[in-house]
Design an enzyme around this catalytic site. Structure first.
Site, PDB file in Angstrom:
ATOM      1  N   ASP A 110       0.818  -1.219   0.000  1.00  0.00           N
ATOM      2  CA  ASP A 110       0.000   0.000   0.000  1.00  0.00           C
ATOM      3  C   ASP A 110       0.851   1.269   0.000  1.00  0.00           C
ATOM      4  O   ASP A 110       0.394   2.315   0.430  1.00  0.00           O
ATOM      5  CB  ASP A 110      -0.944   0.008   1.217  1.00  0.00           C
ATOM      6  N   LYS A 161       4.956   1.904  15.887  1.00  0.00           N
ATOM      7  CA  LYS A 161       3.796   2.633  16.408  1.00  0.00           C
ATOM      8  C   LYS A 161       3.979   3.060  17.879  1.00  0.00           C
ATOM      9  O   LYS A 161       3.364   2.462  18.785  1.00  0.00           O
ATOM     10  CB  LYS A 161       2.524   1.814  16.235  1.00  0.00           C
ATOM     11  N   ASP A 222       1.450   6.263   2.460  1.00  0.00           N
ATOM     12  CA  ASP A 222       0.826   4.974   2.746  1.00  0.00           C
ATOM     13  C   ASP A 222      -0.665   5.155   2.465  1.00  0.00           C
ATOM     14  O   ASP A 222      -1.303   6.020   3.061  1.00  0.00           O
ATOM     15  CB  ASP A 222       1.078   4.628   4.223  1.00  0.00           C
TER      16      ASP A 222
HETATM   17  N1  GDD Z   1       0.788 -11.734   3.514  1.00  0.00           N
HETATM   18  C1  GDD Z   1       0.520 -10.982   4.586  1.00  0.00           C
HETATM   19  N2  GDD Z   1       0.210 -11.585   5.761  1.00  0.00           N
HETATM   20  N3  GDD Z   1       0.554  -9.635   4.453  1.00  0.00           N
HETATM   21  C2  GDD Z   1       0.278  -8.886   5.550  1.00  0.00           C
HETATM   22  C3  GDD Z   1      -0.059  -9.449   6.787  1.00  0.00           C
HETATM   23  C4  GDD Z   1      -0.095 -10.884   6.895  1.00  0.00           C
HETATM   24  O1  GDD Z   1      -0.375 -11.475   7.949  1.00  0.00           O
HETATM   25  N4  GDD Z   1      -0.304  -8.424   7.650  1.00  0.00           N
HETATM   26  C5  GDD Z   1      -0.113  -7.282   6.970  1.00  0.00           C
HETATM   27  N5  GDD Z   1       0.229  -7.558   5.684  1.00  0.00           N
HETATM   28  C6  GDD Z   1       0.573  -6.596   4.628  1.00  0.00           C
HETATM   29  C7  GDD Z   1      -0.515  -5.586   4.334  1.00  0.00           C
HETATM   30  O2  GDD Z   1      -1.353  -6.069   3.296  1.00  0.00           O
HETATM   31  C8  GDD Z   1       0.290  -4.366   3.893  1.00  0.00           C
HETATM   32  O3  GDD Z   1       0.608  -4.398   2.516  1.00  0.00           O
HETATM   33  C9  GDD Z   1       1.600  -4.509   4.664  1.00  0.00           C
HETATM   34  O4  GDD Z   1       1.676  -5.858   5.096  1.00  0.00           O
HETATM   35  C10 GDD Z   1       1.691  -3.562   5.864  1.00  0.00           C
HETATM   36  O5  GDD Z   1       0.521  -3.676   6.629  1.00  0.00           O
HETATM   37  P1  GDD Z   1      -0.304  -2.385   7.058  1.00  0.00           P
HETATM   38  O6  GDD Z   1      -1.491  -2.877   7.808  1.00  0.00           O
HETATM   39  O7  GDD Z   1      -0.523  -1.490   5.906  1.00  0.00           O
HETATM   40  O8  GDD Z   1       0.699  -1.753   8.112  1.00  0.00           O
HETATM   41  P2  GDD Z   1       0.835  -0.243   8.557  1.00  0.00           P
HETATM   42  O9  GDD Z   1       0.615   0.691   7.440  1.00  0.00           O
HETATM   43  O10 GDD Z   1       0.022  -0.039   9.787  1.00  0.00           O
HETATM   44  O11 GDD Z   1       2.391  -0.185   9.025  1.00  0.00           O
HETATM   45  C11 GDD Z   1       3.417  -0.688   8.169  1.00  0.00           C
HETATM   46  O12 GDD Z   1       3.727   0.240   7.140  1.00  0.00           O
HETATM   47  C12 GDD Z   1       4.239   1.517   7.585  1.00  0.00           C
HETATM   48  C13 GDD Z   1       4.577   2.331   6.356  1.00  0.00           C
HETATM   49  O13 GDD Z   1       3.431   2.610   5.652  1.00  0.00           O
HETATM   50  C14 GDD Z   1       4.667  -0.936   9.024  1.00  0.00           C
HETATM   51  O14 GDD Z   1       5.583  -1.603   8.201  1.00  0.00           O
HETATM   52  C15 GDD Z   1       5.247   0.365   9.570  1.00  0.00           C
HETATM   53  O15 GDD Z   1       6.466   0.112  10.234  1.00  0.00           O
HETATM   54  C16 GDD Z   1       5.508   1.327   8.421  1.00  0.00           C
HETATM   55  O16 GDD Z   1       5.988   2.585   8.943  1.00  0.00           O
HETATM   56 MG    MG Z   2      -0.030   0.509   5.501  1.00  0.00          MG
END
Ligand code: GDD
Ligand code: MG
Length: 365
Positions: A110, A161, A222
């Protein structure tokens, strides 16, 4: 051959109801599913094999790419139960073809980003890093992983976070794009759920691993929340963000099959989907209007997403709204900002109004 993994198994809960039937990476952004923009960027950087780490609505990814005929091998690592970001990387790693020292690109599914992936890979090789993280600076880091680095770019800690103001030691955050030495991702435990952010990165740093940050000031967003999602789409259309799949900068992206009245104003990088019908004097500003959507005369749609097959009645106003598919908003509604309407919901004419203007009484007593 350069290989990559894209993490696409999340449920996209913050984008409901758009993600009720469609995983976040398959939502339409600036005329293509978001993952296609990521794939185009990876191919531009020389990637020849990509593994999708899927879980939620996994089969839809295979449907999306069944007829994909470009020069890219695609593999699918499906998790029956979500393995977390670290477990997903490890599980997808089984399908990689390179050797233990080869660098593997890993993307969150994303992230809309202008980072030069070839530079990221080159920096990783020069430093002989085990992991290199793309880092960016944001005004409010609380929703992200905090990654302070030393003067040489070496990562000092990783805090996902932060909960308190004291924990916000930097505005430099994990941008959701990494290079892993393959042997490092193969060492992630494979028998349980693992978070790469809460477990793998902190442990690598604690054991003195060669973990580096690659900090850039490129465009970065994001797309995980509704407002970020519409802004990301608009930025691609207006040229603030770049994708190989989007043409020259424009005020709007209107599908050739859409019917837009000449008096309607489509502004701010809005996207109008296939077979949508937009009536006279409508204003669509920095919004996404899905396929087969009808918008009545004089309606105003700002910073909102209207999912496919929905109808917005004449003179109705939407701000920062998310309207699920097959919904019907009658005429003369003024919806509160940030409202989310479930798929298939019906709001009668004059049913909702937030401003103080008098509301007519449509029933006879
Ligand atoms: N295959 C798989 N399995 N993918 C997963 C899983 C899982 O269990 N859980 C999450 N994902 C994928 C989501 O589809 C997404 O593409 C990515 O991992 C990150 O998950 P998000 O839910 O979007 O996390 P976030 O935005 O809260 O935080 C992450 O991204 C930030 C940057 O945008 C973290 O990586 C943070 O450290 C980072 O700053
Ligand atoms: Mg995200």
């Amino acid at each position: 051959m350069q290989e990559a993994i894209i993490l696409v198994g999340g449920k996209g809960t913050r984008l409901r109801p758009l993600t009720n039937h469609t995983p976040k990476p398959l939502l339409n952004v600036a005329g293509s599913s978001f993952i296609r923009h990521q794939i185009a960027k990876l191919m531009d950087a020389g990637v020849g094999h990509v593994v999708f780490a899927t879980s939620y609505l996994a089969t839809l990814f295979e449907d999306e790419f069944r007829d994909f005929s470009q020069d890219l091998d695609i593999s699918y690592a499906v998790e029956d139960v979500p393995l977390g970001t670290g477990g997903a990387i490890r599980n997808a790693g089984r399908l990689l073809r390179g050797g233990p020292d080869d660098p593997v690109l890993i993307l969150n599914g994303d992230i809309l980003s202008g980072v030069d992936l070839r530079d990221l890979l080159a920096g990783h090789r020069e430093r002989d890093a085990e992991v290199t993280l793309h880092l960016t600076r944001v005004a409010d880091p609380r929703a992200f992983g905090l990654v302070p680095t030393d003067d040489h770019g070496r990562v000092l800690s990783f805090l996902e976070k932060p909960k308190t103001a004291e924990e916000c030691v930097t505005d430099q955050i994990n941008a959701g794009c990494y290079v892993f030495r393959r042997s490092v991702l193969d060492a992630i435990p494979g028998d349980r759920e693992v978070s790469v952010e809460q477990e793998t990165f902190p442990r690598l740093v604690a054991r003195g691993g060669r973990v580096y940050g690659h900090t850039t000031a490129d465009y970065w967003r994001d797309l995980g929340t509704p407002l970020a999602f519409v802004h990301g789409s608009a930025d691609l259309i207006t040229g603030l963000a770049r994708s190989p799949l989007v043409g020259p900068p424009a005020e709007a992206l209107i599908h050739p099959t859409a019917q837009v009245d000449p008096t309607a104003r489509i502004l701010g990088g809005s996207a109008i989907g296939a077979h949508a019908v937009v009536g006279p004097d409508v204003v669509v500003d920095r919004a996404i209007v899905g396929a087969h959507v009808t918008i009545g005369a004089g309606a105003r749609i700002e910073e909102s997403v209207v999912d496919h097959d929905s109808t917005i009645g004449a003179r109705s106003v939407l701000r920062e709204a998310v309207v699920g598919c097959h919904a019907e908003v009658g005429a003369d509604n003024e919806l509160p900002a940030q409202l989310r309407l479930a798929c298939g919901i019906r709001i009668p004419a004059q049913g909702v109004r937030v401003s103080g203007t008098a509301v007519a009484c449509p029933t006879v007593h």
